[in-house]
Structures are given as C-alpha cells and as structure tokens.
Design a protein around this motif. Structure first.
Motif, PDB file in Angstrom:
ATOM      1  N   PHE A  26     -10.920   9.466   2.811  1.00 27.09           N
ATOM      2  CA  PHE A  26     -10.700   8.029   2.657  1.00 27.09           C
ATOM      3  C   PHE A  26      -9.256   7.742   2.238  1.00 27.09           C
ATOM      4  N   GLY A  27      -8.772   8.459   1.217  1.00 28.17           N
ATOM      5  CA  GLY A  27      -7.406   8.246   0.728  1.00 28.17           C
ATOM      6  C   GLY A  27      -6.353   8.582   1.764  1.00 28.17           C
ATOM      7  N   THR A  80      -7.313   0.728  13.720  1.00 23.44           N
ATOM      8  CA  THR A  80      -7.900   1.194  12.466  1.00 23.44           C
ATOM      9  C   THR A  80      -9.333   0.713  12.337  1.00 23.44           C
ATOM     10  N   ILE A  92       0.837  -1.199   0.000  1.00 25.16           N
ATOM     11  CA  ILE A  92       0.000   0.000   0.000  1.00 25.16           C
ATOM     12  C   ILE A  92       0.873   1.250   0.000  1.00 25.16           C
ATOM     13  N   THR A  98      -2.857   4.629   7.417  1.00 22.24           N
ATOM     14  CA  THR A  98      -3.019   3.373   8.162  1.00 22.24           C
ATOM     15  C   THR A  98      -2.589   2.144   7.376  1.00 22.24           C
ATOM     16  N   TRP A 145      -6.367   5.817   4.276  1.00 20.05           N
ATOM     17  CA  TRP A 145      -5.791   4.623   3.662  1.00 20.05           C
ATOM     18  C   TRP A 145      -4.272   4.734   3.625  1.00 20.05           C
ATOM     19  N   CYS A 198      -7.767  -0.241   3.984  1.00 25.42           N
ATOM     20  CA  CYS A 198      -9.072   0.258   3.570  1.00 25.42           C
ATOM     21  C   CYS A 198     -10.103  -0.754   4.080  1.00 25.42           C
ATOM     22  N   PRO A 199     -11.381  -0.438   4.020  1.00 26.65           N
ATOM     23  CA  PRO A 199     -12.379  -1.298   4.670  1.00 26.65           C
ATOM     24  C   PRO A 199     -12.366  -2.764   4.239  1.00 26.65           C
ATOM     25  N   ALA A 235     -12.561   3.056  12.008  1.00 27.28           N
ATOM     26  CA  ALA A 235     -13.503   2.966  10.889  1.00 27.28           C
ATOM     27  C   ALA A 235     -14.940   2.894  11.404  1.00 27.28           C
TER      28      ALA A 235
END
Length: 134
Positions: A86-87, A114, A26, A93, A90, A96-97, A118
């Motif tokens: 969101f970005g 995280t 990531i 951390t 992401w 993403c979900p 969320a």
C-alpha cells in the motif's frame, strides 16, 4: 442516495481544500520534507482512537439504538506485506483510495490509471485471498 452523494461531495471538497490530494504534498510527506500530511493523518488516528475508546467505555449506540460492536483484531504478518505494498503504491502514484475520486474530479485525468489499478488489485486480492497470510 442524495445524502450519500452530498456527503461524498463534501468529503471531496475537504480533501481538495486541505491539499490531501496534492501529489506534491504526498511526495513531501514521503521525502520527510513536510509535516502537513503527517499532522492530518496523525490527528485522524488519535481522533479515531479516542472515539473507539469512548464507544467501548460508554456503550454508545447508533442513531437507531443498535449496539456498536467493535471486534478485537489480531495482528498478522500479512498486515506488514499489505502495508508495504500500500505504501509503495501510495508513494509511486501519489494517491491512496480515499482521494482517488477527488483527484479525478479535480482534473487529474492520469489518476484513472491508478483508479483502474486499485480496482484490479482489489480483484486480484479477492481471487488470492484464501492463499494469502491472514
């Protein structure tokens, strides 16, 4: 319920094997050092676009014979704000979900922070939804 559990386990295995839950992968993506995740995300977007186009063009129905209705969506400036938040989350951390539970299942216990964040963010959005730009 068993079929959903098995589907979730299969999804988690795919995420792990494709290295989609790797914090390092990531970070490579956000630093523009690797095409790996861009290729996977891009192929998923193209596949989804083709699937929606075919569903609309041929009037494809569900397994139970129900008509699939995909409503048109309008663009709102809230999409930009949400995408940026969101970005940023992401990138910071490394999650993403989708992969959160797979990361926890893979032994990344720090991901619990995280995951709780969320859930808290979703709760806050629910409380503020009426006052946010949509």
């Amino acid at each position: 319920m068993l079929k959903y559990l098995l589907a979730g386990i299969a999804f988690g295995i795919i995420l792990v094997k494709a290295e989609l839950i790797s914090w390092f992968r990531i970070q490579e993506m956000f630093r523009l050092q690797s095409f790996h995740l861009y290729g996977i995300i891009g192929s998923a977007v193209v596949t989804g676009m083709i699937a929606v186009m075919l569903i609309k063009k041929f009037g494809i129905k569900t397994i139970r014979g129900e008509v699939i209705h995909i409503p048109d969506k309008k663009f709102h400036k809230g999409n930009i704000y949400g995408g940026l938040i969101f970005g940023l989350g992401w990138a910071l951390t490394g999650a993403c979900p989708g992969p959160l539970l797979a990361q926890a299942g893979g032994g990344a216990t720090v991901i619990v922070i995280t995951l709780l964040s969320a859930v808290a963010g979703t709760w806050v959005y629910g409380k503020l939804r009426e006052r946010l730009p949509h």
